[in-house]
Scaffold this active site. Structure first.
Site, PDB file in Angstrom:
ATOM      1  N   ASN A 137      -6.976  -1.142   2.306  1.00  0.00           N
ATOM      2  CA  ASN A 137      -6.321  -1.897   1.253  1.00  0.00           C
ATOM      3  C   ASN A 137      -5.761  -0.957   0.187  1.00  0.00           C
ATOM      4  OD1 ASN A 137      -5.461  -4.117  -0.233  1.00  0.00           O
ATOM      5  ND2 ASN A 137      -7.448  -5.156  -0.196  1.00  0.00           N
ATOM      6  N   PHE A 138      -4.968  -1.504  -0.720  1.00  0.00           N
ATOM      7  CA  PHE A 138      -4.456  -0.773  -1.886  1.00  0.00           C
ATOM      8  C   PHE A 138      -3.630   0.454  -1.523  1.00  0.00           C
ATOM      9  CE2 PHE A 138      -6.757  -3.685  -4.347  1.00  0.00           C
ATOM     10  CZ  PHE A 138      -8.085  -3.724  -3.963  1.00  0.00           C
ATOM     11  N   LEU A 139      -2.903   0.392  -0.404  1.00  0.00           N
ATOM     12  CA  LEU A 139      -1.960   1.479  -0.083  1.00  0.00           C
ATOM     13  C   LEU A 139      -0.831   1.403  -1.105  1.00  0.00           C
ATOM     14  CD1 LEU A 139      -0.529   3.703   1.489  1.00  0.00           C
ATOM     15  CD2 LEU A 139       0.220   1.956   3.133  1.00  0.00           C
ATOM     16  N   LEU A 389      -8.915  -8.799  -0.100  1.00  0.00           N
ATOM     17  CA  LEU A 389      -8.598  -8.858  -1.533  1.00  0.00           C
ATOM     18  C   LEU A 389      -7.154  -8.408  -1.772  1.00  0.00           C
ATOM     19  CD1 LEU A 389     -11.938  -7.346  -2.732  1.00  0.00           C
ATOM     20  CD2 LEU A 389     -11.297  -9.761  -2.603  1.00  0.00           C
TER      21      LEU A 389
END
Ligand SMILES: COc1cccc(CC(=N)NC(=O)c2cccnc2OC2CCNCC2)c1
Length: 389
Positions: A137-139, A389
């Protein structure tokens, strides 16, 4: 569309879609750990890898600011996710996490954080198999460094570090179509503060609708109506774990939560995650559960407002209280907490309440992916029990 990078990866390829001869399960076998590349991939010479210690207030702030200014925007570039620092600490410091999977890229000259990608360990059940995976996540690559092909090398680097921990599968989502989604979800929004949503351009006034008629349409009672509806507490972890595990069993893909996971992911955490349950007033049995996470968005270019306060449906279980009544109580609580909008995907049994509780369809889709794991085509969002998320 050609995916130069993804065509080299162990993911379902377009040419494989519909090929029922291909077995379900891992696409490639694990590599002996001695054969996993020991040193990091090469970055362009002006940049260097850094491991982000999310326990450090300073580093957490750097990750927060990078995402606040450069992470995902909606299709019309009017809003940008603005994950809070306490949310990022919650999302990344999970039971059994590896700090080495919180990967940053710094400019050598300025030492500025210019890119980030994260992985967290998770046990995900696919049909009957419980598989140790990384949730990626959060790339995020700074706006000024786009199309320098940093993302592929960051994905390869997080994959390499995941392999070093003897984990060979991953799960991730994206708003873009890549090879090859396991399912594609529609997102839906329920207005809680319609005047603000229209002022900032998130919603439009319906045809033949006035503002006062619209405000009345979305009005909610001041208090919840289900007897025994209350905030989840630490003492509820065992019962909620039983309730949730039993409920998630019905989906093809779902997290394999134990009590430790439930305590981390679902115990109320101010401004991060809210969770409620119904304790039967008669026999004190926990019969239902619902939860949402807090993910504000920056409003880009509006004089009167800077932040959209959004709640995102997380895990909901209804065994006695009708799902529509349970979720209406969640909307009432979200409105009490001054959220502007309540968002949900059409996963699990959400479709039942989306139509009933005045949700409107969003203008985009969220695609789910598994890395190095093939599943039979045709998984519907209602068969998916995993919320990232
Ligand atoms: C309202 O502000 C936004 C700021 C950035 C993007 C979007 C549209 C969008 N892409 N929404 C979603 O992906 C979305 C819509 C409903 C529920 N969950 C969602 O995404 C979650 C899960 C995936 N990671 C981002 C948060 C909206």
């Amino acid at each position: 569309k050609r995916h130069k990078f993804w065509e080299t990866q162990p993911v379902g390829q377009y040419k494989d879609v519909g090929d029922t001869s291909l077995p379900e399960g891992p696409i490639e076998p694990p590599t002996p750990l001695s054969e996993v590349k020991q040193e990091p991939y090469n970055l362009p010479s002006a940049y260097e890898w850094t491991t982000c210690d999310m326990n450090s207030e300073e580093t957490c702030e750097e990750v927060y600011v990078l995402l606040k200014n450069n992470y995902v925007e909606d299709d019309e570039n009017m809003f940008r996710f603005n994950y809070s620092k306490e949310f990022l600490r919650w999302a990344l410091r999970v039971p059994g996490y590896y700090q080495s999977w919180h990967i940053g890229v710094r400019a050598k000259a300025s030492k500025k954080l210019v890119a980030f990608i994260s992985g967290i360990p998770a046990r995900i059940r696919v049909n009957e198999d419980v598989v140790k995976m990384a949730e990626i996540n959060f790339l995020c690559v700074h706006k000024k460094l786009r199309s320098k092909r940093l993302a592929p090398v960051m994905i390869k680097e997080v994959t390499r570090r995941v392999h070093l921990e003897n984990i060979w599968q991953a799960a991730y989502t994206a708003g873009v179509v890549l090879p090859t989604p396991i399912t594609t979800c529609q997102y839906w929004h329920r207005s809680l503060n319609p005047k603000k949503l229209i002022d900032v351009g998130f919603s439009r006034l319906g045809a033949r609708m006035t503002m006062s008629r619209t405000i009345k349409l979305y009005k909610l009672p001041d208090s919840t109506i289900t007897p025994g509806f209350r905030k989840m507490e630490l003492r509820d972890v065992p019962a909620v774990t039983r309730l949730l595990r039993n409920y998630l069993n019905q989906f093809v893909v779902a997290p394999d939560f134990d009590e430790n996971d439930v305590e981390h992911w679902l115990l109320p955490n101010d401004n991060v995650v809210d969770s409620f349950l119904v304790e039967s007033p008669q026999n004190h049995e926990i019969t239902d559960f619902c939860s949402f996470y807090t993910l504000p968005s920056s409003i880009l270019g509006n004089q009167n407002y800077s932040t959209l306060k959004a709640a995102y449906s997380y895990y909901n279980v209804s065994t006695k209280t009708p799902m529509n009544q349970l979720m209406n109580d969640v909307l009432i609580v979200a409105k009490q907490k001054d959220f502007d909008v309540f968002n949900a995907l059409d996963v699990m049994h959400n479709e039942t309440f989306l139509k009933e509780l005045k949700f409107g369809p969003g203008d985009g889709q969220l695609h789910y992916y598994l890395y190095n794991y093939r599943i039979r085509n045709g998984l519907k969002p209602s068969g998916l029990g995993l919320v990232l998320l």
